[in-house]
Design an enzyme around this catalytic site. Structure first.
Site, PDB file in Angstrom:
ATOM      1  N   TYR A  88       0.185  -2.487  12.997  1.00  0.00           N
ATOM      2  CA  TYR A  88      -0.071  -1.990  11.641  1.00  0.00           C
ATOM      3  C   TYR A  88      -0.432  -3.155  10.719  1.00  0.00           C
ATOM      4  O   TYR A  88      -1.400  -3.080   9.951  1.00  0.00           O
ATOM      5  CB  TYR A  88       1.157  -1.254  11.113  1.00  0.00           C
ATOM      6  CG  TYR A  88       1.020  -0.758   9.695  1.00  0.00           C
ATOM      7  CD1 TYR A  88       0.308   0.411   9.411  1.00  0.00           C
ATOM      8  CD2 TYR A  88       1.585  -1.455   8.625  1.00  0.00           C
ATOM      9  CE1 TYR A  88       0.169   0.873   8.110  1.00  0.00           C
ATOM     10  CE2 TYR A  88       1.445  -1.001   7.323  1.00  0.00           C
ATOM     11  CZ  TYR A  88       0.744   0.165   7.073  1.00  0.00           C
ATOM     12  OH  TYR A  88       0.607   0.600   5.782  1.00  0.00           O
ATOM     13  N   LYS A 133      -3.937  -3.885   8.505  1.00  0.00           N
ATOM     14  CA  LYS A 133      -3.936  -4.086   7.056  1.00  0.00           C
ATOM     15  C   LYS A 133      -4.421  -5.488   6.679  1.00  0.00           C
ATOM     16  O   LYS A 133      -5.051  -5.674   5.627  1.00  0.00           O
ATOM     17  CB  LYS A 133      -2.537  -3.827   6.505  1.00  0.00           C
ATOM     18  CG  LYS A 133      -2.147  -2.344   6.520  1.00  0.00           C
ATOM     19  CD  LYS A 133      -3.094  -1.509   5.671  1.00  0.00           C
ATOM     20  CE  LYS A 133      -2.635  -0.073   5.512  1.00  0.00           C
ATOM     21  NZ  LYS A 133      -3.500   0.718   4.629  1.00  0.00           N
TER      22      LYS A 133
END
Length: 235
Positions: free
Chosen positions: A144, A148
């Protein structure tokens, strides 16, 4: 950019921060808010215009860009979470999915709508990123955080390229919010409605980047500590 009389498109607008953005935009005087979701029947905010969009489907993005030629503000909010050790076999599939939605999705949307934004006198893009673009929680957020961090880099590139056509880019970094994505995360969480209001205020004041809460500001400050936080948040 001023929100009054603007026409906004918010991706992932059926819940959480996306729904909060829709409410905040209407409250700030936006003339029209297109609220996008894979299933537009899940859009329940009064006053918005539900539209269908899966950001992993280029043909849907192209069709939306053809249909919504009046958009002056694009908010790339759609995203997915997911956690687990980065060295687990399952992490590869998770990484692909997170990059497709969290990273490639905003790039596809911005590419498609850049010519539309260029035709507006006042236009902008808001990319919803994360405090975890600058740090990872070992064994939990590796893939994740990677997605990002990548969209943060893309935002910086977009800002430089879109500047020539007069379109602003605001990168919104926020830690855990009180949304479905962070439901199982312990500790204090920011209000998505407050984050949406802060982001709109930051955009209207011309800021290129918003560190929206104390946790995010602490993580960002940790980039320059010795040793830097990203070398090991858990010591």
């Amino acid at each position: 950019m001023k929100i009054k009389d603007a026409v906004a498109l918010v991706t992932g607008a059926n819940r959480g921060l996306g729904a909060a953005f829709a409410r905040a935009l209407l409250a700030a005087g936006a003339a029209k808010v297109y609220a996008a979701a894979r299933d537009p029947s899940t859009i329940t905010e009064a006053g918005v215009i539900p539209v269908q969009l899966d950001v992993t489907q280029p043909h849907q993005i192209a069709a939306l860009a053809r249909d919504l030629g009046d958009v002056s503000l694009l908010i790339n909010n759609a995203g997915i979470g997911g956690s687990g050790p980065v060295l687990s076999p399952e992490s590869i599939d998770m990484l692909y999915q997170q990059f497709e939605i969290n990273t490639v999705g905003p790039l596809r949307m911005t590419q498609a709508f850049a010519p539309i934004l260029a035709a507006r006198n006042d236009s902008a893009v808001i990319n919803v990123i994360s405090a975890l673009s600058w740090a990872t929680l070992p064994g939990v957020t590796g893939t994740y955080s990677a997605s990002k961090a990548a969209v943060w880099a893309l935002s910086n590139a977009m800002r430089q390229e879109l500047k020539t056509q007069g379109t602003e880019v605001l990168s919104l970094h926020v830690a855990f919010m009180d949304t479905d994505m962070a439901r199982g995360v312990p500790g204090a969480k920011a209000s998505p409605d407050e984050i949406a209001r802060l982001a709109i205020a930051a955009l209207e004041s011309g800021q290129p980047e918003l560190l929206a809460d104390d946790v995010t500001r602490s993580v960002h400050a940790g980039l320059t500590t010795v040793p830097p936080m990203y070398l090991g948040m858990l010591g």
